[in-house]
Design a protein around this motif. Structure first.
Motif, PDB file in Angstrom:
ATOM      1  N   PRO A 175       0.833  -1.204   0.000  1.00 28.08           N
ATOM      2  CA  PRO A 175       0.000   0.000   0.000  1.00 28.08           C
ATOM      3  C   PRO A 175       0.872   1.260   0.000  1.00 28.08           C
ATOM      4  CG  PRO A 175       0.083  -0.944   2.191  1.00 28.08           C
ATOM      5  CD  PRO A 175       0.809  -1.897   1.276  1.00 28.08           C
ATOM      6  N   THR A 176       0.293   2.370  -0.404  1.00 30.68           N
ATOM      7  CA  THR A 176       0.983   3.655  -0.363  1.00 30.68           C
ATOM      8  C   THR A 176       0.408   4.469   0.784  1.00 30.68           C
ATOM      9  OG1 THR A 176       1.352   3.606  -2.743  1.00 30.68           O
ATOM     10  CG2 THR A 176       1.536   5.750  -1.671  1.00 30.68           C
ATOM     11  N   PRO A 177       1.157   4.586   1.891  1.00 30.84           N
ATOM     12  CA  PRO A 177       0.655   5.378   3.016  1.00 30.84           C
ATOM     13  C   PRO A 177       0.532   6.846   2.623  1.00 30.84           C
ATOM     14  CG  PRO A 177       2.646   4.155   3.626  1.00 30.84           C
ATOM     15  CD  PRO A 177       2.458   4.009   2.157  1.00 30.84           C
ATOM     16  N   LYS A 178      -0.477   7.495   3.132  1.00 24.79           N
ATOM     17  CA  LYS A 178      -0.675   8.920   2.873  1.00 24.79           C
ATOM     18  C   LYS A 178       0.216   9.728   3.809  1.00 24.79           C
ATOM     19  CE  LYS A 178      -3.669   8.435  -0.322  1.00 24.79           C
ATOM     20  NZ  LYS A 178      -3.227   8.633  -1.671  1.00 24.79           N
ATOM     21  N   ARG A 179       1.010  10.604   3.224  1.00 25.57           N
ATOM     22  CA  ARG A 179       1.914  11.434   4.011  1.00 25.57           C
ATOM     23  C   ARG A 179       1.498  12.907   3.950  1.00 25.57           C
ATOM     24  NH1 ARG A 179       4.624   7.124   3.596  1.00 25.57           N
ATOM     25  NH2 ARG A 179       6.701   6.575   3.975  1.00 25.57           N
ATOM     26  N   ASP A 180       0.287  13.173   3.516  1.00 27.74           N
ATOM     27  CA  ASP A 180      -0.132  14.562   3.337  1.00 27.74           C
ATOM     28  C   ASP A 180      -0.421  15.286   4.651  1.00 27.74           C
ATOM     29  OD1 ASP A 180      -2.419  13.140   3.891  1.00 27.74           O
ATOM     30  OD2 ASP A 180      -3.525  13.817   2.126  1.00 27.74           O
ATOM     31  N   ALA A 181      -0.446  14.567   5.772  1.00 25.34           N
ATOM     32  CA  ALA A 181      -0.673  15.221   7.060  1.00 25.34           C
ATOM     33  C   ALA A 181       0.511  16.119   7.441  1.00 25.34           C
ATOM     34  CB  ALA A 181      -0.912  14.187   8.155  1.00 25.34           C
ATOM     35  N   ASP A 182       1.700  15.786   6.957  1.00 21.23           N
ATOM     36  CA  ASP A 182       2.897  16.572   7.251  1.00 21.23           C
ATOM     37  C   ASP A 182       3.664  16.770   5.947  1.00 21.23           C
ATOM     38  OD1 ASP A 182       5.342  17.663   8.051  1.00 21.23           O
ATOM     39  OD2 ASP A 182       5.392  16.486   9.886  1.00 21.23           O
ATOM     40  N   PRO A 183       3.653  17.984   5.390  1.00 22.22           N
ATOM     41  CA  PRO A 183       4.331  18.223   4.109  1.00 22.22           C
ATOM     42  C   PRO A 183       5.845  18.004   4.164  1.00 22.22           C
ATOM     43  CG  PRO A 183       3.589  20.284   5.070  1.00 22.22           C
ATOM     44  CD  PRO A 183       3.041  19.189   5.924  1.00 22.22           C
ATOM     45  N   LYS A 184       6.417  17.930   5.362  1.00 17.77           N
ATOM     46  CA  LYS A 184       7.860  17.718   5.483  1.00 17.77           C
ATOM     47  C   LYS A 184       8.240  16.242   5.373  1.00 17.77           C
ATOM     48  CE  LYS A 184       8.367  21.834   8.250  1.00 17.77           C
ATOM     49  NZ  LYS A 184       8.611  22.394   9.547  1.00 17.77           N
ATOM     50  N   CYS A 185       7.256  15.381   5.226  1.00 14.60           N
ATOM     51  CA  CYS A 185       7.524  13.937   5.160  1.00 14.60           C
ATOM     52  C   CYS A 185       7.905  13.457   3.773  1.00 14.60           C
ATOM     53  CB  CYS A 185       6.310  13.153   5.657  1.00 14.60           C
ATOM     54  SG  CYS A 185       6.220  13.126   7.458  1.00 14.60           S
ATOM     55  N   GLY A 186       7.836  14.282   2.791  1.00 13.95           N
ATOM     56  CA  GLY A 186       8.218  13.858   1.451  1.00 13.95           C
ATOM     57  C   GLY A 186       7.029  13.329   0.683  1.00 13.95           C
ATOM     58  N   LYS A 187       7.312  12.823  -0.494  1.00 14.48           N
ATOM     59  CA  LYS A 187       6.265  12.361  -1.403  1.00 14.48           C
ATOM     60  C   LYS A 187       5.723  11.004  -0.962  1.00 14.48           C
ATOM     61  CE  LYS A 187       8.385  14.651  -5.337  1.00 14.48           C
ATOM     62  NZ  LYS A 187       8.990  14.508  -6.651  1.00 14.48           N
ATOM     63  N   ASP A 188       4.458  10.774  -1.331  1.00 13.86           N
ATOM     64  CA  ASP A 188       3.868   9.462  -1.099  1.00 13.86           C
ATOM     65  C   ASP A 188       4.604   8.444  -1.961  1.00 13.86           C
ATOM     66  OD1 ASP A 188       2.035  10.639   0.552  1.00 13.86           O
ATOM     67  OD2 ASP A 188       0.392  10.596  -0.882  1.00 13.86           O
ATOM     68  N   ARG A 189       4.907   7.304  -1.380  1.00 13.91           N
ATOM     69  CA  ARG A 189       5.534   6.213  -2.114  1.00 13.91           C
ATOM     70  C   ARG A 189       5.103   4.905  -1.462  1.00 13.91           C
ATOM     71  NH1 ARG A 189       9.152   8.603   1.055  1.00 13.91           N
ATOM     72  NH2 ARG A 189      10.443   7.388   2.417  1.00 13.91           N
ATOM     73  N   PRO A 190       5.126   3.811  -2.208  1.00 14.74           N
ATOM     74  CA  PRO A 190       4.673   2.546  -1.633  1.00 14.74           C
ATOM     75  C   PRO A 190       5.476   2.156  -0.388  1.00 14.74           C
ATOM     76  CG  PRO A 190       4.912   2.356  -4.000  1.00 14.74           C
ATOM     77  CD  PRO A 190       5.497   3.681  -3.607  1.00 14.74           C
ATOM     78  N   ASP A 191       4.773   1.557   0.551  1.00 10.83           N
ATOM     79  CA  ASP A 191       5.410   0.996   1.730  1.00 10.83           C
ATOM     80  C   ASP A 191       6.305  -0.146   1.260  1.00 10.83           C
ATOM     81  OD1 ASP A 191       6.061   0.302   4.311  1.00 10.83           O
ATOM     82  OD2 ASP A 191       4.116  -0.563   4.788  1.00 10.83           O
ATOM     83  N   GLU A 192       7.289  -0.508   2.039  1.00  9.99           N
ATOM     84  CA  GLU A 192       8.184  -1.592   1.661  1.00  9.99           C
ATOM     85  C   GLU A 192       8.025  -2.778   2.609  1.00  9.99           C
ATOM     86  OE1 GLU A 192      12.057   0.270   1.474  1.00  9.99           O
ATOM     87  OE2 GLU A 192      11.671   0.952  -0.565  1.00  9.99           O
TER      88      GLU A 192
END
Length: 144
Positions: free
Chosen positions: A33-50
């Motif tokens: 799955p691709t976790p949503k990281r939009d809650a914190d813009p400093k977390c970088g781009k959304d990318r698939p979990d590993e």
């Protein structure tokens, strides 16, 4: 999907031995799955979990545990601590084996606040805040 473990045991001396091998994955690996990281813009781009990474049939990030009772006298824990880094809001390394009594430090390479939280068998073991640029969080697993 099926896991196949191929382990080669090296000849053991009277005091030590080693385990080497490869964990093979048969079948089609699940989609990460691709976790949503939009809650914190400093977390970088959304990318698939590993969570499950298979390359040419080999499974990455695997820990093999020797069954209890096979070692006569436990070795002293390594003096070097395990360091886990938070970078782009992901832990690196993603999987690491820690020996009982070994020190663990969690580093924050991100420019955002993190909550360092660990659970063992459903029980909260630690839960510590860590701001950007803060000192490493030292995790004591002796009480776990």
């Amino acid at each position: 999907m099926k896991l196949v473990v191929a382990i080669l045991l090296a000849a053991a001396t009277a005091r030590a031995g080693s385990v080497k091998g490869t964990v093979l994955f048969e079948g089609e690996p699940p989609e990460n799955p691709t976790p949503k990281r939009d809650a914190d813009p400093k977390c970088g781009k959304d990318r698939p979990d590993e969570a499950v990474v298979v390359t040419k049939g080999k499974l990455r990030d695997v820990v093999v545990r020797i069954k209890n009772g096979t070692i006569k006298a436990p070795a002293a824990p390594p003096a070097a601590p395990v360091v886990i880094d938070q970078k782009d809001c992901m832990y690196a390394p993603r999987v690491v084996a820690i020996v009982a009594g070994q020190r663990v430090f969690v580093h924050n390479s991100d420019n955002t606040f993190h909550n360092v939280h660990g659970v063992l068998m459903g029980k909260d073991v630690f839960n510590k805040p860590q701001g950007p640029g803060a000192a490493n969080v030292s995790v004591d697993l002796a009480a776990a």
